[in-house]
Every structure is written in C-alpha cells, then in structure tokens.
Motif scaffolding. Structure first.
Motif, PDB file in Angstrom:
ATOM      1  N   ALA A  56       0.770  -1.036  -0.365  1.00 14.10           N
ATOM      2  CA  ALA A  56       0.010   0.025  -0.116  1.00 14.10           C
ATOM      3  C   ALA A  56       1.254   1.093  -0.089  1.00 14.10           C
ATOM      4  CB  ALA A  56      -0.894   0.315   1.363  1.00 14.10           C
ATOM      5  N   VAL A  57       0.482   2.147  -1.108  1.00 12.88           N
ATOM      6  CA  VAL A  57       1.844   3.659  -1.096  1.00 12.88           C
ATOM      7  C   VAL A  57      -0.003   4.432  -1.242  1.00 12.88           C
ATOM      8  CG1 VAL A  57       2.558   5.009  -2.222  1.00 12.88           C
ATOM      9  CG2 VAL A  57       3.104   2.857  -2.434  1.00 12.88           C
ATOM     10  N   THR A  58      -0.140   5.641   0.304  1.00 13.19           N
ATOM     11  CA  THR A  58      -1.518   5.580   0.466  1.00 13.19           C
ATOM     12  C   THR A  58      -0.829   7.666   1.224  1.00 13.19           C
ATOM     13  OG1 THR A  58      -1.477   5.126   2.801  1.00 13.19           O
ATOM     14  CG2 THR A  58      -2.258   3.776   1.214  1.00 13.19           C
ATOM     15  N   ARG A  59      -1.872   8.030   0.363  1.00 19.75           N
ATOM     16  CA  ARG A  59      -2.140   9.647   1.667  1.00 19.75           C
ATOM     17  C   ARG A  59      -2.274   9.475   2.191  1.00 19.75           C
ATOM     18  NH1 ARG A  59      -4.218  13.003  -2.990  1.00 19.75           N
ATOM     19  NH2 ARG A  59      -3.660  14.664  -1.434  1.00 19.75           N
ATOM     20  N   ASP A  60      -2.313  10.713   3.008  1.00 15.92           N
ATOM     21  CA  ASP A  60      -2.475  11.004   4.761  1.00 15.92           C
ATOM     22  C   ASP A  60      -4.309  10.824   4.779  1.00 15.92           C
ATOM     23  OD1 ASP A  60      -3.269  13.419   2.739  1.00 15.92           O
ATOM     24  OD2 ASP A  60      -3.646  14.636   3.957  1.00 15.92           O
ATOM     25  N   ASN A  61      -4.714  10.285   5.934  1.00 20.41           N
ATOM     26  CA  ASN A  61      -6.204  10.224   6.185  1.00 20.41           C
ATOM     27  C   ASN A  61      -6.455   9.105   5.340  1.00 20.41           C
ATOM     28  OD1 ASN A  61      -8.123  10.363   8.109  1.00 20.41           O
ATOM     29  ND2 ASN A  61      -9.224  11.835   6.486  1.00 20.41           N
ATOM     30  N   VAL A  62      -5.085   7.523   5.608  1.00 20.68           N
ATOM     31  CA  VAL A  62      -6.247   6.238   4.837  1.00 20.68           C
ATOM     32  C   VAL A  62      -5.798   5.276   5.945  1.00 20.68           C
ATOM     33  CG1 VAL A  62      -5.607   4.979   3.167  1.00 20.68           C
ATOM     34  CG2 VAL A  62      -5.573   6.871   2.842  1.00 20.68           C
ATOM     35  N   GLU A  63      -7.148   4.594   6.188  1.00 24.37           N
ATOM     36  CA  GLU A  63      -6.878   3.715   6.895  1.00 24.37           C
ATOM     37  C   GLU A  63      -6.719   2.368   6.360  1.00 24.37           C
ATOM     38  OE1 GLU A  63      -9.931   3.538  10.753  1.00 24.37           O
ATOM     39  OE2 GLU A  63      -9.232   6.020  10.826  1.00 24.37           O
ATOM     40  N   LEU A  64      -5.587   0.949   7.245  1.00 21.70           N
ATOM     41  CA  LEU A  64      -5.963  -0.083   7.078  1.00 21.70           C
ATOM     42  C   LEU A  64      -6.291  -1.470   7.739  1.00 21.70           C
ATOM     43  CD1 LEU A  64      -2.970  -0.246   3.404  1.00 21.70           C
ATOM     44  CD2 LEU A  64      -5.145  -0.215   3.484  1.00 21.70           C
ATOM     45  N   GLU A  65      -6.815  -2.114   7.099  1.00 25.78           N
ATOM     46  CA  GLU A  65      -7.303  -3.072   8.540  1.00 25.78           C
ATOM     47  C   GLU A  65      -6.612  -4.264   7.536  1.00 25.78           C
ATOM     48  OE1 GLU A  65     -10.144  -4.598  11.435  1.00 25.78           O
ATOM     49  OE2 GLU A  65      -9.869  -2.591  11.031  1.00 25.78           O
ATOM     50  N   MET A  66      -6.026  -5.056   8.325  1.00 26.45           N
ATOM     51  CA  MET A  66      -6.031  -6.117   7.243  1.00 26.45           C
ATOM     52  C   MET A  66      -5.962  -7.708   8.264  1.00 26.45           C
ATOM     53  SD  MET A  66      -2.968  -7.691   4.696  1.00 26.45           S
ATOM     54  CE  MET A  66      -3.098  -9.748   3.963  1.00 26.45           C
ATOM     55  N   THR A  67      -6.813  -8.666   8.599  1.00 33.67           N
ATOM     56  CA  THR A  67      -6.894  -9.658   8.900  1.00 33.67           C
ATOM     57  C   THR A  67      -6.599 -11.107   8.214  1.00 33.67           C
ATOM     58  OG1 THR A  67      -9.439 -10.035   9.613  1.00 33.67           O
ATOM     59  CG2 THR A  67      -8.452  -8.634  10.932  1.00 33.67           C
ATOM     60  N   SER A  68      -5.587 -11.749   8.893  1.00 38.85           N
ATOM     61  CA  SER A  68      -5.960 -12.953   7.903  1.00 38.85           C
ATOM     62  C   SER A  68      -5.170 -14.513   9.523  1.00 38.85           C
ATOM     63  CB  SER A  68      -4.471 -13.308   7.477  1.00 38.85           C
ATOM     64  OG  SER A  68      -3.318 -13.249   7.665  1.00 38.85           O
ATOM     65  N   ASN A  69      -5.716 -15.818   8.756  1.00 44.29           N
ATOM     66  CA  ASN A  69      -5.181 -16.853   9.762  1.00 44.29           C
ATOM     67  C   ASN A  69      -5.443 -17.715   8.388  1.00 44.29           C
ATOM     68  OD1 ASN A  69      -5.808 -18.283  11.864  1.00 44.29           O
ATOM     69  ND2 ASN A  69      -8.060 -19.014  11.514  1.00 44.29           N
ATOM     70  N   ALA A  70      -4.206 -18.681   8.890  1.00 44.32           N
ATOM     71  CA  ALA A  70      -3.667 -19.775   8.066  1.00 44.32           C
ATOM     72  C   ALA A  70      -4.250 -21.048   9.149  1.00 44.32           C
ATOM     73  CB  ALA A  70      -2.703 -19.974   7.510  1.00 44.32           C
ATOM     74  N   THR A  71      -3.829 -22.200   8.712  1.00 41.97           N
ATOM     75  CA  THR A  71      -3.821 -23.601   9.885  1.00 41.97           C
ATOM     76  C   THR A  71      -3.337 -24.710   8.432  1.00 41.97           C
ATOM     77  OG1 THR A  71      -6.002 -23.746   8.618  1.00 41.97           O
ATOM     78  CG2 THR A  71      -5.682 -22.905  10.911  1.00 41.97           C
ATOM     79  N   ALA A  72      -2.343 -25.439   9.297  1.00 42.05           N
ATOM     80  CA  ALA A  72      -1.904 -26.147   7.808  1.00 42.05           C
ATOM     81  C   ALA A  72      -2.163 -27.993   9.006  1.00 42.05           C
ATOM     82  CB  ALA A  72      -0.630 -26.122   8.187  1.00 42.05           C
ATOM     83  N   ASP A  73      -2.550 -28.585   8.698  1.00 40.10           N
ATOM     84  CA  ASP A  73      -2.422 -30.622   9.295  1.00 40.10           C
ATOM     85  C   ASP A  73      -1.872 -31.146   8.246  1.00 40.10           C
ATOM     86  OD1 ASP A  73      -3.091 -32.328  10.146  1.00 40.10           O
ATOM     87  OD2 ASP A  73      -5.396 -32.570   9.210  1.00 40.10           O
ATOM     88  N   GLY A  74      -0.758 -31.203   9.096  1.00 36.18           N
ATOM     89  CA  GLY A  74       0.837 -32.654   8.186  1.00 36.18           C
ATOM     90  C   GLY A  74       0.554 -33.261   9.073  1.00 36.18           C
ATOM     91  N   THR A  75      -0.534 -34.093   9.204  1.00 32.55           N
ATOM     92  CA  THR A  75      -0.367 -34.935   9.805  1.00 32.55           C
ATOM     93  C   THR A  75      -0.789 -36.545   8.482  1.00 32.55           C
ATOM     94  OG1 THR A  75      -3.161 -34.979  10.047  1.00 32.55           O
ATOM     95  CG2 THR A  75      -1.375 -34.778  11.909  1.00 32.55           C
ATOM     96  N   ALA A  76      -0.184 -37.677   8.902  1.00 35.18           N
ATOM     97  CA  ALA A  76      -0.234 -38.215   7.877  1.00 35.18           C
ATOM     98  C   ALA A  76      -1.246 -39.276   7.803  1.00 35.18           C
ATOM     99  CB  ALA A  76       1.533 -39.115   7.265  1.00 35.18           C
ATOM    100  N   GLY A  77      -1.616 -40.359   7.327  1.00 35.33           N
ATOM    101  CA  GLY A  77      -2.802 -41.468   8.077  1.00 35.33           C
ATOM    102  C   GLY A  77      -3.681 -41.331   6.851  1.00 35.33           C
ATOM    103  N   THR A  78      -4.398 -42.243   7.349  1.00 35.58           N
ATOM    104  CA  THR A  78      -6.135 -42.369   6.220  1.00 35.58           C
ATOM    105  C   THR A  78      -6.771 -41.742   6.444  1.00 35.58           C
ATOM    106  OG1 THR A  78      -6.026 -44.703   7.403  1.00 35.58           O
ATOM    107  CG2 THR A  78      -5.004 -44.521   5.064  1.00 35.58           C
ATOM    108  N   GLU A  79      -7.497 -41.347   8.081  1.00 30.21           N
ATOM    109  CA  GLU A  79      -7.867 -40.591   8.488  1.00 30.21           C
ATOM    110  C   GLU A  79      -7.903 -39.070   8.039  1.00 30.21           C
ATOM    111  OE1 GLU A  79      -7.869 -41.213  12.829  1.00 30.21           O
ATOM    112  OE2 GLU A  79      -8.103 -43.139  12.570  1.00 30.21           O
TER     113      GLU A  79
END
Length: 126
Positions: A56-79
């Motif tokens: 973001a390249v912004t001028r004055d009077n700008v509000e940015l809000e970014m929220t993120s969520n990441a989940t990873a499942d690395g378990t092996a198996g058939t289930e």
C-alpha cells in the motif's frame, strides 16, 4: 526518426516522474514471484512466495486493516488429509484528502472553512 524517439522517450520520462496523489493498494493471495533490487548492496533479488501480501502506497488520512488466519494439517494417515486453509479480510477507509493547491491557499491566508466548503460543493454560489 531519432528525434521522434527522443521526444517519445522524454514524454515517457515526464509522465513517469510527474506522479499524481492517488492511493495505490495491491493485495495478493497465493503463489507469487517477485523480482527486485536490494538497495543496500545493489544485488538482484528473486523471491518466490506463497501466502498473502499487501502493498500500500497511500496519502494522508487512510486506514488499512488486514486480518488473516492460516491453519495447516500435516498429519499423515488415512483418517486425515494434509492441507492448508487460509482466510482473511482487508478493510480500507479513505478519508478526506487534500492536495498541495489547497495547502497553498490556506498558507496564503484563505479561510480554511471556506476552502473546505468549496471542496464539498465545487459549483460557484451566486
């Protein structure tokens, strides 16, 4: 032909160097490849990324809000299956923005309230 090329190149440089004051916001999610130059040691940088990126390249009077969520499942198996989930939001709030001409008017002695009133309604009053 050489003169035409010089004129076109000069116009391109003028257009590039005379930037306007708009807000530039870029959001990417997924796989990306970035190429750049590291200014500290003048080395070429190549970056392969996976995920969210916000530029973001912004001028004055700008509000940015970014929220993120990441989940990873690395378990092996058939289930369970392995995988990654990502989720997120981006909120941009742009308030009143003024340009250099408006600042110059106020510094020259114009009434700030009158300047703001004119910006709200640019049609001249009779």
């Amino acid at each position: 032909m050489r003169n035409l090329t010089l004129i076109v190149a000069a116009l391109a440089v003028v257009v590039i160097l005379t930037g306007c004051g708009h807000n530039a916001i870029q959001y990417g999610d997924g796989v990306g490849f970035d190429v750049g130059i590291n200014p500290e040691n003048c080395m070429l940088s190549l970056n392969l990324r996976y995920g969210k990126i916000l530029s973001a390249v912004t001028r004055d009077n700008v509000e940015l809000e970014m929220t993120s969520n990441a989940t990873a499942d690395g378990t092996a198996g058939t289930e369970k299956q392995t995988g990654v989930n990502t989720d997120g939001t981006l909120k941009v709030k742009i308030g009143r923005q003024i340009n250099g001409a408006t600042v110059n008017l106020v510094e020259a002695g114009a009434d700030p309230n009158k300047v703001l009133e004119t910006l709200k309604d640019p049609t001249p009053s009779k």
